[in-house]
Design an enzyme around this catalytic site. Structure first.
Site, short mmCIF file in Angstrom:
data_model
loop_
_atom_site.label_atom_id
_atom_site.label_comp_id
_atom_site.label_asym_id
_atom_site.label_seq_id
_atom_site.Cartn_x
_atom_site.Cartn_y
_atom_site.Cartn_z
CG ASN A 7 -1.82 1.15 1.33
OD1 ASN A 7 -1.40 2.28 1.12
ND2 ASN A 7 -3.07 0.92 1.66
CG HIS A 10 1.41 5.86 4.81
ND1 HIS A 10 0.70 6.77 5.56
CD2 HIS A 10 0.90 4.64 5.10
CE1 HIS A 10 -0.19 6.12 6.29
NE2 HIS A 10 -0.09 4.83 6.03
CG HIS A 43 -8.27 4.28 0.84
ND1 HIS A 43 -8.49 4.18 2.19
CD2 HIS A 43 -9.48 4.63 0.31
CE1 HIS A 43 -9.74 4.45 2.47
NE2 HIS A 43 -10.37 4.74 1.34
NE ARG A 45 -9.48 8.61 3.89
CZ ARG A 45 -9.64 7.74 4.89
NH1 ARG A 45 -8.79 6.76 5.06
NH2 ARG A 45 -10.63 7.86 5.73
NE ARG A 49 -7.70 11.60 5.02
CZ ARG A 49 -8.16 11.04 6.15
NH1 ARG A 49 -7.36 10.29 6.88
NH2 ARG A 49 -9.40 11.23 6.55
CD GLU A 70 -7.17 -0.13 1.00
OE1 GLU A 70 -7.40 0.91 1.64
OE2 GLU A 70 -6.28 -0.92 1.29
CB THR A 101 -9.53 1.93 7.08
OG1 THR A 101 -9.02 2.55 5.90
CG2 THR A 101 -10.92 1.39 6.81
CD GLU A 151 -7.29 -5.95 3.12
OE1 GLU A 151 -7.51 -5.66 1.93
OE2 GLU A 151 -6.55 -5.28 3.86
CG HIS A 190 -5.53 -1.51 9.26
ND1 HIS A 190 -5.09 -0.84 10.36
CD2 HIS A 190 -6.08 -0.58 8.44
CE1 HIS A 190 -5.36 0.44 10.22
NE2 HIS A 190 -5.96 0.64 9.06
N1 PXP Z 1 -5.87 -2.88 4.10
C1 PXP Z 1 -6.81 -1.90 4.15
C2 PXP Z 1 -8.19 -2.22 3.71
C3 PXP Z 1 -6.47 -0.60 4.57
O1 PXP Z 1 -7.41 0.35 4.61
C4 PXP Z 1 -5.13 -0.33 4.92
C5 PXP Z 1 -4.73 1.05 5.33
O2 PXP Z 1 -4.87 1.92 4.27
C6 PXP Z 1 -4.19 -1.37 4.84
C7 PXP Z 1 -4.60 -2.65 4.45
C8 PXP Z 1 -2.75 -1.17 5.17
O3 PXP Z 1 -2.61 -0.88 6.53
P1 PXP Z 1 -1.20 -0.42 7.10
O4 PXP Z 1 -0.88 0.89 6.45
O5 PXP Z 1 -1.45 -0.29 8.56
O6 PXP Z 1 -0.20 -1.48 6.74
#
Ligand code: PXP
Length: 238
Positions: A7, A10, A43, A45, A49, A70, A101, A151, A190
């Site tokens: 992901n 960030h 994601h 959003r 953001r 996402e 999330t 998921e 997550h």
């Molecule tokens: N899966 C989903 C559905 C999420 O919303 C997120 C966070 O954006 C992640 C995985 C990844 O989480 P993390 O950034 O804590 O690894």
């Protein structure tokens, strides 16, 4: 063996802090793939953001693995995803004020709306995943609605310690088996990091882990010294 979805939200967070062009998540998706990412997750959003519309369309054109979009189950996002045609969509709950999330999608109480939403995505050949808490009820409704994947939210597992974490792990393992028995493919994510990922990765039939924050944090930790060295060299090499 579970695959890794990276992901890159960030990366976009750092760019948006200055509303400039770097770091570009598209370039970092390329690097993530070089490192072995099996898919790229972003994601988009509603408040934009971090990830922007431009990012998702460029990623779709340039990545060599799979694109997991996402998004919230809104009409705007449905329109974008049907134009984008990602490999799959993961539906997540979204609140404006949240930092990330916070909980899973409540598929039980949004069954009819989600059924139509999922059907519409499937008509465009997009596979659909539901980001849910590891609860039997949510798993059963996900199957009834027609999701291809779920998921499982590992946020709680990541936060807990000791025996409480062990109990949450058991809940995730049982949920994975329950979902598999219903024909659902199971992903998880997550809060997974370099310390807690192994137990989740070794769950039988775990399909894919989606990990963002810890990977980007680690990239800063192992990359900063080199980037400072390069800057210092430019300054001092006159
Ligand atoms: N899966 C989903 C559905 C999420 O919303 C997120 C966070 O954006 C992640 C995985 C990844 O989480 P993390 O950034 O804590 O690894």
């Amino acid at each position: 063996m579970a695959t890794l979805g990276v992901n890159i939200d960030h990366i976009a967070n750092v760019r948006q802090a200055r509303k400039t062009v770097e770091p570009d998540p598209v370039q970092f998706a390329f690097l993530a793939e070089l490192g072995g990412a099996d898919s790229i997750t972003v994601h988009l959003r509603e408040d934009r953001r971090h990830i922007q519309d431009r990012d998702v369309f460029l990623l779709k054109d340039t990545i060599k693995t799979k694109l997991n979009l996402e998004m919230a189950a809104t009409e705007e996002m449905l329109k974008i995803s049907k134009k984008l045609l990602p490999d799959y969509v993961t539906l997540v709950p979204e609140k404006r004020q949240e930092v990330t999330t916070e909980g899973g999608l409540d598929v039980k109480n949004n069954k009819i709306y989600l059924k139509n939403f999922v059907e519409s995505l499937k008509e465009s050949n997009i596979q659909v995943s539901a980001f849910i808490d590891p609860l039997s009820e949510q798993i059963n409704y996900s199957e009834q609605i027609g999701f291809n994947f779920i998921e499982l939210h590992t946020g709680k597992y990541a936060e807990l310690k000791g025996y409480d974490q062990h109990k949450e792990l058991q809940r995730i393992i049982e949920s994975t088996h329950e979902a598999n028995d219903l024909g659902l493919v199971v992903n998880a994510g997550h809060g997974l990091n370099y310390n807690n990922v192994k137990k989740i990765a070794s769950i039988n039939n775990m399909n894919e882990l989606n990990i963002g924050h810890s990977i980007v944090a680690r990239a800063l930790a192992i990359g900063l010294e080199k980037s400072v060295r390069e800057m210092k060299s430019l300054i001092t090499s006159n």
